[in-house]
Scaffold this motif. Structure first.
Motif, PDB file in Angstrom:
ATOM      1  N   ASP A 130      32.389 105.097  16.947  1.00  0.00           N
ATOM      2  CA  ASP A 130      31.622 104.110  16.186  1.00  0.00           C
ATOM      3  C   ASP A 130      31.784 102.749  16.848  1.00  0.00           C
ATOM      4  OD1 ASP A 130      30.678 102.190  14.293  1.00  0.00           O
ATOM      5  OD2 ASP A 130      30.960 103.641  12.677  1.00  0.00           O
ATOM      6  N   LYS A 131      30.714 102.220  17.396  1.00  0.00           N
ATOM      7  CA  LYS A 131      30.761 100.979  18.157  1.00  0.00           C
ATOM      8  C   LYS A 131      31.116  99.754  17.313  1.00  0.00           C
ATOM      9  CE  LYS A 131      29.543 103.104  21.908  1.00  0.00           C
ATOM     10  NZ  LYS A 131      30.550 103.361  22.961  1.00  0.00           N
ATOM     11  N   SER A 132      31.110  99.902  15.992  1.00  0.00           N
ATOM     12  CA  SER A 132      31.478  98.771  15.136  1.00  0.00           C
ATOM     13  C   SER A 132      32.984  98.703  14.887  1.00  0.00           C
ATOM     14  CB  SER A 132      30.743  98.857  13.795  1.00  0.00           C
ATOM     15  OG  SER A 132      31.197  99.965  13.025  1.00  0.00           O
ATOM     16  N   HIS A 133      33.734  99.692  15.398  1.00  0.00           N
ATOM     17  CA  HIS A 133      35.187  99.710  15.234  1.00  0.00           C
ATOM     18  C   HIS A 133      35.842  99.145  16.496  1.00  0.00           C
ATOM     19  CE1 HIS A 133      34.632 103.385  12.338  1.00  0.00           C
ATOM     20  NE2 HIS A 133      34.081 102.267  11.889  1.00  0.00           N
ATOM     21  N   HIS A 134      36.690  98.159  16.310  1.00  0.00           N
ATOM     22  CA  HIS A 134      37.250  97.448  17.456  1.00  0.00           C
ATOM     23  C   HIS A 134      38.776  97.388  17.416  1.00  0.00           C
ATOM     24  CE1 HIS A 134      33.277  95.794  18.604  1.00  0.00           C
ATOM     25  NE2 HIS A 134      33.064  95.794  17.285  1.00  0.00           N
ATOM     26  N   VAL A 135      39.371  97.309  18.603  1.00  0.00           N
ATOM     27  CA  VAL A 135      40.779  96.949  18.778  1.00  0.00           C
ATOM     28  C   VAL A 135      40.799  95.887  19.868  1.00  0.00           C
ATOM     29  CG1 VAL A 135      43.069  97.697  19.512  1.00  0.00           C
ATOM     30  CG2 VAL A 135      41.679  99.201  18.109  1.00  0.00           C
ATOM     31  N   ASP A 136      41.321  94.715  19.546  1.00  0.00           N
ATOM     32  CA  ASP A 136      41.301  93.594  20.482  1.00  0.00           C
ATOM     33  C   ASP A 136      42.719  93.185  20.879  1.00  0.00           C
ATOM     34  OD1 ASP A 136      38.445  93.240  20.363  1.00  0.00           O
ATOM     35  OD2 ASP A 136      38.733  92.400  18.362  1.00  0.00           O
ATOM     36  N   TYR A 137      42.909  92.948  22.160  1.00  0.00           N
ATOM     37  CA  TYR A 137      44.181  92.469  22.681  1.00  0.00           C
ATOM     38  C   TYR A 137      43.946  91.152  23.414  1.00  0.00           C
ATOM     39  CZ  TYR A 137      45.545  97.355  21.967  1.00  0.00           C
ATOM     40  OH  TYR A 137      45.776  98.593  21.418  1.00  0.00           O
ATOM     41  N   ILE A 138      44.893  90.223  23.288  1.00  0.00           N
ATOM     42  CA  ILE A 138      44.790  88.924  23.951  1.00  0.00           C
ATOM     43  C   ILE A 138      46.046  88.693  24.783  1.00  0.00           C
ATOM     44  CG2 ILE A 138      44.428  86.445  23.656  1.00  0.00           C
ATOM     45  CD1 ILE A 138      43.327  87.030  20.874  1.00  0.00           C
ATOM     46  N   VAL A 139      45.839  88.250  26.028  1.00  0.00           N
ATOM     47  CA  VAL A 139      46.978  87.943  26.893  1.00  0.00           C
ATOM     48  C   VAL A 139      46.808  86.546  27.477  1.00  0.00           C
ATOM     49  CG1 VAL A 139      47.288  90.368  27.507  1.00  0.00           C
ATOM     50  CG2 VAL A 139      45.919  88.891  28.997  1.00  0.00           C
ATOM     51  N   ARG A 140      47.918  85.960  27.828  1.00  0.00           N
ATOM     52  CA  ARG A 140      47.923  84.676  28.536  1.00  0.00           C
ATOM     53  C   ARG A 140      48.683  84.890  29.840  1.00  0.00           C
ATOM     54  NH1 ARG A 140      50.952  80.089  29.528  1.00  0.00           N
ATOM     55  NH2 ARG A 140      49.831  78.105  29.389  1.00  0.00           N
ATOM     56  N   THR A 141      48.207  84.299  30.921  1.00  0.00           N
ATOM     57  CA  THR A 141      48.909  84.443  32.190  1.00  0.00           C
ATOM     58  C   THR A 141      49.493  83.107  32.612  1.00  0.00           C
ATOM     59  OG1 THR A 141      46.905  84.040  33.516  1.00  0.00           O
ATOM     60  CG2 THR A 141      47.401  86.318  32.925  1.00  0.00           C
ATOM     61  N   ASP A 142      50.679  83.196  33.196  1.00  0.00           N
ATOM     62  CA  ASP A 142      51.369  82.018  33.703  1.00  0.00           C
ATOM     63  C   ASP A 142      51.895  82.382  35.087  1.00  0.00           C
ATOM     64  OD1 ASP A 142      52.748  79.724  34.153  1.00  0.00           O
ATOM     65  OD2 ASP A 142      54.302  80.062  32.654  1.00  0.00           O
ATOM     66  N   GLY A 143      51.209  81.894  36.128  1.00  0.00           N
ATOM     67  CA  GLY A 143      51.548  82.354  37.469  1.00  0.00           C
ATOM     68  C   GLY A 143      51.220  83.833  37.590  1.00  0.00           C
ATOM     69  N   ASN A 144      52.202  84.612  38.011  1.00  0.00           N
ATOM     70  CA  ASN A 144      52.008  86.052  38.134  1.00  0.00           C
ATOM     71  C   ASN A 144      52.568  86.819  36.939  1.00  0.00           C
ATOM     72  OD1 ASN A 144      50.783  85.655  40.602  1.00  0.00           O
ATOM     73  ND2 ASN A 144      52.616  86.085  41.791  1.00  0.00           N
ATOM     74  N   THR A 145      52.795  86.129  35.840  1.00  0.00           N
ATOM     75  CA  THR A 145      53.326  86.758  34.631  1.00  0.00           C
ATOM     76  C   THR A 145      52.249  86.841  33.563  1.00  0.00           C
ATOM     77  OG1 THR A 145      55.554  85.905  35.064  1.00  0.00           O
ATOM     78  CG2 THR A 145      55.073  86.620  32.813  1.00  0.00           C
ATOM     79  N   MET A 146      52.098  88.018  32.980  1.00  0.00           N
ATOM     80  CA  MET A 146      51.168  88.210  31.870  1.00  0.00           C
ATOM     81  C   MET A 146      51.971  88.340  30.575  1.00  0.00           C
ATOM     82  SD  MET A 146      48.455  91.332  31.169  1.00  0.00           S
ATOM     83  CE  MET A 146      47.324  90.814  32.456  1.00  0.00           C
ATOM     84  N   ILE A 147      51.539  87.629  29.548  1.00  0.00           N
ATOM     85  CA  ILE A 147      52.218  87.631  28.248  1.00  0.00           C
ATOM     86  C   ILE A 147      51.232  88.090  27.180  1.00  0.00           C
ATOM     87  CG2 ILE A 147      53.551  86.260  26.594  1.00  0.00           C
ATOM     88  CD1 ILE A 147      53.819  84.145  28.885  1.00  0.00           C
ATOM     89  N   LYS A 148      51.631  89.048  26.383  1.00  0.00           N
ATOM     90  CA  LYS A 148      50.777  89.498  25.284  1.00  0.00           C
ATOM     91  C   LYS A 148      50.931  88.527  24.121  1.00  0.00           C
ATOM     92  CE  LYS A 148      49.987  93.551  22.311  1.00  0.00           C
ATOM     93  NZ  LYS A 148      50.442  94.942  22.013  1.00  0.00           N
ATOM     94  N   ILE A 149      49.847  87.863  23.732  1.00  0.00           N
ATOM     95  CA  ILE A 149      49.933  86.839  22.685  1.00  0.00           C
ATOM     96  C   ILE A 149      49.145  87.196  21.430  1.00  0.00           C
ATOM     97  CG2 ILE A 149      50.360  84.992  24.346  1.00  0.00           C
ATOM     98  CD1 ILE A 149      47.437  84.126  23.966  1.00  0.00           C
ATOM     99  N   GLY A 150      48.396  88.294  21.450  1.00  0.00           N
ATOM    100  CA  GLY A 150      47.631  88.635  20.257  1.00  0.00           C
ATOM    101  C   GLY A 150      47.163  90.076  20.241  1.00  0.00           C
ATOM    102  N   GLN A 151      46.966  90.593  19.030  1.00  0.00           N
ATOM    103  CA  GLN A 151      46.435  91.950  18.854  1.00  0.00           C
ATOM    104  C   GLN A 151      45.869  92.075  17.450  1.00  0.00           C
ATOM    105  OE1 GLN A 151      49.091  95.222  19.752  1.00  0.00           O
ATOM    106  NE2 GLN A 151      48.098  96.569  18.280  1.00  0.00           N
ATOM    107  N   TYR A 152      44.700  92.712  17.344  1.00  0.00           N
ATOM    108  CA  TYR A 152      44.131  93.034  16.032  1.00  0.00           C
ATOM    109  C   TYR A 152      43.336  94.336  16.132  1.00  0.00           C
ATOM    110  CZ  TYR A 152      42.037  92.822  11.477  1.00  0.00           C
ATOM    111  OH  TYR A 152      41.677  93.132  10.195  1.00  0.00           O
ATOM    112  N   PRO A 153      43.580  95.279  15.198  1.00  0.00           N
ATOM    113  CA  PRO A 153      44.595  95.264  14.151  1.00  0.00           C
ATOM    114  C   PRO A 153      46.011  95.205  14.742  1.00  0.00           C
ATOM    115  CG  PRO A 153      42.974  97.002  13.772  1.00  0.00           C
ATOM    116  CD  PRO A 153      42.765  96.512  15.159  1.00  0.00           C
ATOM    117  N   SER A 154      46.953  94.741  13.941  1.00  0.00           N
ATOM    118  CA  SER A 154      48.322  94.603  14.407  1.00  0.00           C
ATOM    119  C   SER A 154      48.953  95.974  14.641  1.00  0.00           C
ATOM    120  CB  SER A 154      49.156  93.835  13.374  1.00  0.00           C
ATOM    121  OG  SER A 154      49.347  94.631  12.209  1.00  0.00           O
TER     122      SER A 154
END
Length: 306
Positions: A130-154
């Motif tokens: 179902d294309k209306s169902h989503h899982v979203d992840y958000i990351v921030r990068t600092d140099g060569n480091t990736m940090i996970k800063i968000g997710q929904y649903p949790s």
């Protein structure tokens, strides 16, 4: 799911980090390019589903710091940069305009053209059913480091419904404490989550002890170590637990010796071990119930044809 960055998004908690290296940059490009699928619990469907995403686009900057009006595939531009870097480091081509003189012998994964697009990235996965169902992840990068800063649903939202599958083998207290462990992990609390995981393991053993009844010497059982208790109850426990007696020791070490960072790092594996135990216990329960049902049916037939 073999992509290291897809596994990072799905399994790690908020503010966990992963390094972007020459060895894994291609995996990141594949993820950004929408080539990777993930298998996670869909909150709307009420079960595990396959999720995918489209290739991420970005608006590139030019030498005058102007933004292009046309969006381009981000992964393609990252791959182009890597090819230019490789050529430059091997001295097989003249220095590229995209590579600053001061950094021409330093590896990096993103350049000035893409740095705005890669500072914060959103990975919008869509349910295959179902294309209306989503899982979203958000990351921030600092140099060569990736940090996970968000997710929904949790993480907690996605894990709690799974506990309903074990209504027949988990007590209400166990379900509540498993939920607490998952919630603590989702909030970045590692050691505290292990306290609840150990309590659940101890009660699983206690339930098996009750099933064993008089076949187990209570005094010897109470004096025994956890591994020895598992061996004594092997006929009443799921085979995964009897084959992985070290699980309790790992959880105990997490409480007393491991750092918060290590506990959070290992939590997904420990959690999945407990889920495997519960899956097998549920299978054992269903098998026993089926055997009881069939035996009752056979007895009923036998009584009629005497």
């Amino acid at each position: 799911m073999s992509n290291i960055f897809a596994e990072f998004l799905v399994n790690q908690g908020l503010y966990d980090k992963i390094e972007i290296t020459e060895g894994n940059i291609n995996a990141l490009c594949d993820l950004i390019d929408g080539k990777e699928k993930i298998s996670v619990y869909c909150k709307e469907c009420g079960q595990v589903r396959v999720f995918g995403m489209d290739s991420m686009l970005c608006f590139l900057k030019d030498k005058k710091n102007s933004i292009s009006p046309v969006a381009a595939p981000l992964a393609d531009n990252l791959r182009i940069l890597q090819n230019l870097l490789l050529q430059n480091l091997q001295n097989k081509a003249p220095k590229s305009e995209q590579i600053p003189e001061s950094r021409d012998r330093t590896w990096y994964w993103t350049g000035w053209q893409t740095e705005d697009a890669t500072r914060v990235m959103i990975f919008p996965f869509v349910c295959a059913m179902d294309k209306s169902h989503h899982v979203d992840y958000i990351v921030r990068t600092d140099g060569n480091t990736m940090i996970k800063i968000g997710q929904y649903p949790s993480v907690a939202d996605m894990e709690f419904p799974k506990l309903k599958e074990y209504d027949k083998v988990l007590t209400e207290e166990d379900r509540r404490e498993m939920g607490t462990a998952i919630g603590l992990y989702a909030s970045g609390v590692g050691v505290g989550s292990y306290v609840y995981l150990r309590r659940i393991l101890e009660r699983i053993l206690s339930q098996a002890r009750e099933k064993a009844g008089d076949s187990i010497d209570v005094e010897i059982f109470n004096r025994s170590k956890f591994k020895e208790k598992i061996e004594m109850l092997k006929d009443y426990l799921p085979p995964f637990l009897t084959s992985n007696k070290t699980l309790y020791g790992v959880v105990s070490k997490g409480i007393h010796e491991l750092s918060e960072k290590d506990c959070i790092l290992y939590f997904p594996v420990v959690r999945d071990c407990i889920f495997m135990i519960l899956d097998q216990w549920e299978e054992m329960r269903k098998k026993k119930a089926k055997e009881k049902e069939i035996s009752a049916g056979l007895a009923k037939i036998a009584s009629k044809i005497k």
